[in-house]
Enzyme design. Structure first.
Site, PDB file in Angstrom:
ATOM      1  N   ASP A   1       0.864  -1.174   0.000  1.00  0.00           N
ATOM      2  CA  ASP A   1       0.000   0.000   0.000  1.00  0.00           C
ATOM      3  C   ASP A   1       0.908   1.234   0.000  1.00  0.00           C
ATOM      4  O   ASP A   1       2.119   1.141   0.224  1.00  0.00           O
ATOM      5  CB  ASP A   1      -0.970  -0.003   1.190  1.00  0.00           C
ATOM      6  CG  ASP A   1      -2.207   0.853   0.885  1.00  0.00           C
ATOM      7  OD1 ASP A   1      -2.126   1.730   0.005  1.00  0.00           O
ATOM      8  OD2 ASP A   1      -3.248   0.650   1.530  1.00  0.00           O
TER       9      ASP A   1
HETATM   10  C1  BGC Z   1      -5.028   3.243   0.196  1.00  0.00           C
HETATM   11  C2  BGC Z   1      -5.243   2.234  -0.896  1.00  0.00           C
HETATM   12  C3  BGC Z   1      -5.060   2.877  -2.242  1.00  0.00           C
HETATM   13  C4  BGC Z   1      -3.706   3.526  -2.316  1.00  0.00           C
HETATM   14  C5  BGC Z   1      -3.381   4.143  -3.652  1.00  0.00           C
HETATM   15  C6  BGC Z   1      -3.774   4.061   0.003  1.00  0.00           C
HETATM   16  O1  BGC Z   1      -3.725   5.130   0.871  1.00  0.00           O
HETATM   17  O2  BGC Z   1      -4.994   2.566   1.434  1.00  0.00           O
HETATM   18  O3  BGC Z   1      -6.514   1.657  -0.771  1.00  0.00           O
HETATM   19  O4  BGC Z   1      -5.226   1.934  -3.263  1.00  0.00           O
HETATM   20  O5  BGC Z   1      -3.628   4.526  -1.322  1.00  0.00           O
HETATM   21  O6  BGC Z   1      -4.126   5.259  -3.900  1.00  0.00           O
END
Ligand code: BGC
Length: 733
Positions: A290
């Site tokens: 993530d």
């Molecule tokens: C979130 C994810 C997301 C990623 C990319 C993160 O902060 O937890 O769900 O896909 O950002 O945008």
């Protein structure tokens, strides 16, 4: 289905054999975007600055809106970038051209984005859509999103979000399909088919990304990013099944979650990433961290510094680093000094190249010019589908005195600032919608030809305007109050310690009710709310969530009876916040909740949810009768008569549950095992058949072993998880 031909596999191997270590690590790097223009810092640092208070959210937003985004073109040219987040086709093509034509091996980039519930045509948030109990719908909406996004260069969706979530304080309940492993698994399979299934042209499919792996939804006290401690049996039985189902359905990528699980952050968790996902499920795709998560392992306190976090992540099976550049900057040294074996790198890069190959990016790296403007105006079939999804997601919670549906001869006072907003229909995590495509509830009532006047009165964060309330109370024969949450109140980093109606909206409802006129509360929200007071006082309550671009039309159609509600809750609603987490399929206690004091209950709130999982009314009523259970070698065959006992046609979702009454570990009091939707005219009765395969009646032990244990089982059928017919069976497998 993510699967390569032998010829494609050979091409990947051949390419891998030509790559330098730096180029290989480049593929494992998802480059971040630098924000330049007076503020020359990486995006992640900017986020950190906002998080630790060095800049305010307003300053952050200002910087973002004025900043130029620098995509590190030199790094792309040098083969040091594998993927990016971009959503403009011209930009995607420009960067792709550098990768394809100017880098040594011409390996195309992947472009990822959070397309959680639609791209241009935003459809209901997942917690709402799941309540439609309609896998065919789940598939069609995903397929629409894939097609739309690919015309803008996005070939990788950070979706579906498959976090089983049982605590409505957690803001991200909005993004996922609810509390039940079976329903979430059905949602998962359908979404994979929709996103990846139509491979007739590269314009029709994208790579899905299952997230957040794993158990993120169980964050302690519903606070985002928080720690998770759970028995392995719970992990295997409740939190892993949707991921397993989606991997079996052919998902191409997985995103690891931010949380630690039993002390090990999922970003560097060899047990979940390698042992379970890659070795156990034989997941052939790649895993991405993530955003910023590898760096955050230093904050977790399990890595001394960034290079060490990078080593731990790579060894655990983390193939792509989203946004920290730790792989790019430190992995080469780690490989050369023997801390990370070359085989780990080769395995990761083979997985990444394979997904790119399967996406068709080597042959079709660019967005064709003629596709770029395909969705400048949304096609009618897309808006029709968005409206269908929105209508099917609406849940009627209460309808005392049959206030609903309304009719055109009634004068309606439409109340609440949310009713007149195009932006708030969208919900959390939608990035590519346009205001011009959204229909507010007010516009919906206009479109359906209702006799109404609008009075803003109050919103989730504003004071009550007494004059407007007085006018609203004086005008209508009936008052429709749109109350709930702003979309910024759910989603990531939006946990709440109090999930009752925010602001002064309850007070507003009380003032409206004091007129003695019928009041309908239309809820617009991203999480189950604690509605004890509303359930006691407001005669009609319609749960409408954030339903996407067609929300206004869908809500108006249901209010006016053009369409009858048929949604069910994918998540239990507590009476008060202190009951969270609350979910129907909880393990039994030695003192199941009851009336006497020494049972598992709250003195001030009892033990039952206000509205249980699977619950939802419509404009008619259904009766269940004549349940039978017949056993064959491999399955139980259940039949039940469902009769429409009211005066209108309606659609019922017939739900099948079971309970393993005697098992070697404590099992849930009920578990959903199947469902069927049935349409019945007024007075009509149909026999509904459901099958429960014996192989699905087992459970996982702490060791991860799946067992079927002989003994007594209860089988339940009903219109929600609480009110069911029941039959007992004794089984020997
Ligand atoms: C979130 C994810 C997301 C990623 C990319 C993160 O902060 O937890 O769900 O896909 O950002 O945008």
């Amino acid at each position: 289905m993510y699967r390569l031909t032998d010829a494609q596999k050979a091409k990947v191997k051949d390419l891998l054999s030509q790559m330098t270590l730096e180029e290989k690590i480049g593929q494992m790097n998802q480059e971040s975007v630098s924000i330049v223009g007076g503020f020359d810092v990486p995006f992640e640092e900017l986020i950190e600055m906002m998080t630790d208070g060095r800049i305010s959210q307003e300053e952050f937003e200002k910087i973002m809106s004025t900043a130029e985004q620098d995509y590190h073109e030199d790094d792309i040219r040098a083969g040091r970038v594998g993927s990016l987040m971009v959503q403009e086709p011209e930009k995607a093509n420009e960067l792709q051209k550098i990768a394809v034509e100017e880098s040594r091996l011409g390996i195309p980039l992947m472009f990822g984005l959070d397309v959680i519930h639609g791209f241009r045509t935003v459809y209901p948030i997942a917690i709402a859509e799941a309540g439609a109990f309609d896998p065919d719908l789940f598939q069609r909406t995903a397929s629409m999103a894939a097609k739309e996004s690919r015309t803008q260069g996005v070939n990788w969706h950070f979706a579906p979000m498959l976090d089983v979530a049982r605590d409505a304080r957690w803001g991200r309940v909005s993004e996922g399909p609810g509390e039940d492993p079976y329903l979430v698994s059905q949602f998962a399979k359908a979404k994979i088919k929709g996103l990846q299934g139509d491979m007739s042209s590269t314009e029709n499919y994208v790579a899905a990304c299952l997230k957040h792996y794993v158990a993120y939804g169980a964050c302690e006290s519903g606070r985002d990013y928080n720690t998770v401690s759970m028995a392995n049996s719970m992990l295997y039985n409740a939190y892993l099944p949707p991921f397993k189902a989606a991997v079996e359905a052919g998902a191409a990528t997985v995103m690891a979650s931010f949380n630690d699980l039993n002390g090990v952050p999922c970003t560097v968790n060899e047990f979940t990433l390698r042992q379970i996902l890659k070795n156990g499920y034989k997941f052939p795709g790649f895993v991405v961290s993530d955003a910023n998560a590898i760096r955050e392992c230093v904050n977790h306190g399990i890595a001394a510094d960034e290079p060490e976090a990078g080593v731990q992540a790579a060894i655990a099976g983390m193939d792509v680093d989203m946004g920290t550049q730790i792989y790019k900057n430190t992995l080469q040294e780690a490989v050369e000094s023997g801390k990370v074996p070359m085989s780990v790198i080769d395995d990761a890069v083979e997985r990444i190249l394979s997904v790119k190959m399967w996406l068709g990016l080597f042959d079709h790296p660019y967005v064709p010019e003629e596709a770029m403007h395909r969705y400048d105006t949304l096609p009618t079939e897309h808006t029709d589908l968005a409206r269908e999804a929105a209508e099917k997601s609406i849940v009627l919670l209460k309808n005392e005195g049959q206030i609903l549906p309304l009719n055109k001869s009634q004068k309606i006072s439409l109340v609440g600032q949310l009713a007149d907003s195009r932006e708030e229909v969208i919900g959390a995590w939608a990035m590519s919608w346009r205001e011009k495509d959204c229909v507010s509830i007010r516009e919906g009532l206009e479109n359906v030809g209702a006799e109404y006047k609008y009075f803003p009165c109050c919103g989730p964060e504003t004071d009550i305007n007494e004059d407007e309330v007085a006018q609203a109370c004086a005008y209508g024969d009936v008052i429709v109050a749109v109350v709930g949450e702003l979309d910024s109140m759910s989603g990531e980093a939006s946990s709440k310690a109090d999930i009752s109606l925010p602001g002064k909206q309850r007070e507003l409802l009380a003032k409206l009710l004091a007129t003695g006129k019928p009041v309908v509360a239309v809820l617009m929200n991203g999480r189950p709310l604690a509605l004890k007071w509303e359930a006691e006082h407001v005669p009609a309550i319609l749960e409408c969530w954030h339903l996407g671009v067609q929300m206004g039309n869908a809500v108006a159609n249901v209010l006016m009876g053009v369409k009858a509600p048929e949604g069910k809750l994918a998540s239990s609603f507590p009476a008060v916040t202190g009951m969270c987490p609350i979910y129907y399929n909880h393990p039994n206690t030695g003192r199941p909740g009851g009336r006497s004091k020494f049972t598992s209950r709250y003195l001030d709130a009892g033990f039952e949810s206000l509205y249980p999982f699977g619950y939802g009314l419509t404009y008619t009523t259904f009766a269940y009768d004549n349940m039978t259970v017949a056993e064959t070698k491999d399955a139980l065959h259940i039949t039940v008569d469902v009769a429409n006992t009211g005066g209108r046609a309606g659609v019922e979702t017939v739900q099948l549950y079971m309970q393993d009454v005697t098992a070697s570990i404590v099992r849930p009091v009920k578990e959903l095992k199947g469902f069927a939707k049935v349409a019945l005219d007024a007075g009509e009765k149909k026999q509904v058949s459901l099958t429960l395969e014996k192989k699905d009646m087992g459970f996982y032990k702490d060791s991860g072993e799946y067992v079927l244990e002989n003994g007594k089982f209860c089988v339940y059928v009903g219109g929600n998880s609480k009110d069911c017919l029941m039959e007992e069976v004794e089984l020997a497998f």
